[in-house]
Design a protein around this motif. Sequence first.
Motif, short mmCIF file in Angstrom:
data_model
loop_
_atom_site.label_atom_id
_atom_site.label_comp_id
_atom_site.label_asym_id
_atom_site.label_seq_id
_atom_site.Cartn_x
_atom_site.Cartn_y
_atom_site.Cartn_z
N GLY A 4 -1.47 5.06 2.59
CA GLY A 4 -1.89 4.93 1.20
C GLY A 4 -3.37 4.62 1.09
O GLY A 4 -4.01 4.20 2.06
N LYS A 5 -3.91 4.80 -0.12
CA LYS A 5 -5.35 4.62 -0.33
C LYS A 5 -5.78 3.16 -0.18
O LYS A 5 -6.95 2.88 0.09
N SER A 6 -4.86 2.23 -0.34
CA SER A 6 -5.19 0.80 -0.25
C SER A 6 -4.66 0.17 1.03
O SER A 6 -4.34 -1.02 1.06
N PHE A 7 -4.54 0.96 2.09
CA PHE A 7 -3.95 0.44 3.33
C PHE A 7 -4.70 -0.79 3.83
O PHE A 7 -5.92 -0.87 3.76
N CYS A 8 -3.93 -1.75 4.34
CA CYS A 8 -4.49 -3.03 4.79
C CYS A 8 -3.98 -3.44 6.16
O CYS A 8 -4.37 -4.48 6.69
N GLY A 54 -12.79 -4.82 -0.30
CA GLY A 54 -12.66 -6.21 0.11
C GLY A 54 -12.31 -6.37 1.57
O GLY A 54 -12.41 -7.46 2.13
N ILE A 55 -11.87 -5.28 2.20
CA ILE A 55 -11.59 -5.30 3.64
C ILE A 55 -12.81 -4.72 4.34
O ILE A 55 -13.39 -3.74 3.89
N ALA A 56 -13.20 -5.33 5.45
CA ALA A 56 -14.37 -4.82 6.19
C ALA A 56 -14.17 -3.34 6.49
O ALA A 56 -13.15 -2.94 7.02
N SER A 57 -15.16 -2.52 6.15
CA SER A 57 -15.01 -1.08 6.26
C SER A 57 -15.08 -0.61 7.71
O SER A 57 -14.50 0.41 8.07
N GLY A 58 -15.81 -1.34 8.53
CA GLY A 58 -15.88 -0.99 9.94
C GLY A 58 -15.30 -2.10 10.76
O GLY A 58 -14.41 -2.82 10.31
N ALA A 59 -15.79 -2.27 11.96
CA ALA A 59 -15.37 -3.41 12.76
C ALA A 59 -15.96 -4.68 12.15
O ALA A 59 -17.01 -4.65 11.52
N THR A 60 -15.24 -5.79 12.30
CA THR A 60 -15.77 -7.06 11.85
C THR A 60 -17.11 -7.31 12.54
O THR A 60 -17.32 -6.95 13.67
N ARG A 61 -18.03 -7.96 11.82
CA ARG A 61 -19.43 -8.00 12.22
C ARG A 61 -19.65 -8.50 13.65
O ARG A 61 -18.94 -9.37 14.13
N TYR A 62 -20.65 -7.93 14.30
CA TYR A 62 -21.12 -8.42 15.58
C TYR A 62 -22.34 -9.30 15.33
O TYR A 62 -23.30 -8.87 14.71
N PRO A 122 0.80 -1.23 0.00
CA PRO A 122 0.00 0.00 0.00
C PRO A 122 0.83 1.28 0.00
O PRO A 122 0.36 2.33 -0.42
N SER A 123 2.09 1.19 0.46
CA SER A 123 2.98 2.35 0.47
C SER A 123 4.40 1.86 0.25
O SER A 123 4.86 0.95 0.94
N CYS A 124 5.10 2.45 -0.72
CA CYS A 124 6.42 1.93 -1.08
C CYS A 124 7.25 3.03 -1.73
O CYS A 124 6.73 3.87 -2.46
N SER A 126 -4.30 -7.77 9.91
CA SER A 126 -5.40 -6.89 10.33
C SER A 126 -6.68 -7.30 9.61
O SER A 126 -6.73 -7.31 8.38
N PHE A 127 -7.72 -7.63 10.38
CA PHE A 127 -8.95 -8.18 9.81
C PHE A 127 -9.95 -7.12 9.34
O PHE A 127 -10.90 -7.45 8.63
N ASP A 128 -9.80 -5.87 9.78
CA ASP A 128 -10.71 -4.83 9.32
C ASP A 128 -9.98 -3.49 9.29
O ASP A 128 -8.83 -3.39 9.72
N LEU A 129 -10.63 -2.47 8.76
CA LEU A 129 -9.97 -1.19 8.55
C LEU A 129 -9.68 -0.46 9.85
O LEU A 129 -8.76 0.36 9.91
N ILE A 130 -10.45 -0.73 10.89
CA ILE A 130 -10.16 -0.12 12.19
C ILE A 130 -8.80 -0.62 12.69
O ILE A 130 -7.94 0.17 13.12
N ALA A 131 -8.57 -1.92 12.61
CA ALA A 131 -7.28 -2.48 13.01
C ALA A 131 -6.17 -2.03 12.07
O ALA A 131 -5.06 -1.71 12.51
N ALA A 132 -6.46 -1.97 10.77
CA ALA A 132 -5.45 -1.58 9.79
C ALA A 132 -4.99 -0.14 10.00
O ALA A 132 -3.81 0.19 9.83
N LYS A 133 -5.89 0.73 10.40
CA LYS A 133 -5.54 2.12 10.66
C LYS A 133 -4.80 2.26 11.97
O LYS A 133 -3.82 3.01 12.09
#
Length: 348
Positions: free
Chosen positions: A20-24, A76-84, A7-9, A167-174
């Motif tokens: 980067g825009k595709s951070f994971c 393709g990455i969960a936009s929020g927290a992984t589902r409850y 995502p950043s290089c 990182s399973f979702d964007l909250i963790a990725a950030k």
Amino acid sequence: MAFLGAPSCDDYGNANGYTGKSFCGSLGYAKIDAEYADKVVLITDNLVPYPNVPASIEQNNVDYVVKVDAIGDPKGIASGATRYTKNPRELLIAQYAAEAIEASGYFVPGFSIQSGSGGASLAVARFLREKMIEKDIKASFALGGITGQFVEMQKEGLISKICDVQSFDLIAAKSIGENPDHYEISSSLYANPHNNGCISNKLDIVILSALEVDTDFNVNVITGSDGVIRGASGGHCDTAAGAKLSMIVCPLIRGRIPTVVKKVNTVITPGETVDVVVTDRGIAVNPLRKDLLEKFKKAKLPVCTIEELREKAEEITGKPKAIEYGDKIVGVVEYRDGTIIDVIKQVK
């Protein structure tokens, strides 16, 4: 060769996964690919000025950098927290699991934990959170594939450190790029039994899922009820072997197919490393863990034998027709120490 999304290089190959825009998030598995592959190609949509530090993958392990318009679809990455989950069956399993953990003797100040991203596993963490607040118990670290739920618990002061291999979702990725107590780790540091010490060996509690569990406590997380390969097992067998309490959470029946069976299609995690199986119809304790059985009975948990769970499942579903296999071997199951513990044959 290893082709790795970055995502950043920068132009020399210093890369991370949290900008980067595709951070994971964590590049925990890619780090080891980059270290061991003969040729390493980083593919990025975000070429930044040199030096791109701190770097998850460093330039001395990179042969080529390729710039493209997009390395993938961030959706393709969960936009929020992984589902409850709101599924009452999964919530019941989670409630039983949390009560078993509380009674186990490992739920003490400074305990360590790993939990999966499935509905029941996530719900266990939610129930434990309530117990941690109620009893003023804080965890020393959370490990593994990390969800936003653990990130939020860390913000609440309930978890000291997070060791993140994926990182399973964007909250963790950030979070991994912002929080110094949220560490990115390699898959080797996570679970490799051949280095000087992997973090899995420091785990107190691990909560894992299963496609099948058999009456010897062997677990299958690779092949479905039709015998077809479903996906990877991640650190399933590693954390089960390393943790003081390895717990499998699964429904007794899934899609009219019993989950607890006489013999699993494919052995991925050997039964001697599994301590407890928690279902919506009861909790089975491995006979090797008589200490846990006594504690669970004292806590008046719905304990039964693994054979009783299998019988309960078959009373409802009947005995499923056996899968017919051919002679061709299409997969080999290598255990964490390098031994071959099973093979996967082609379905007829």
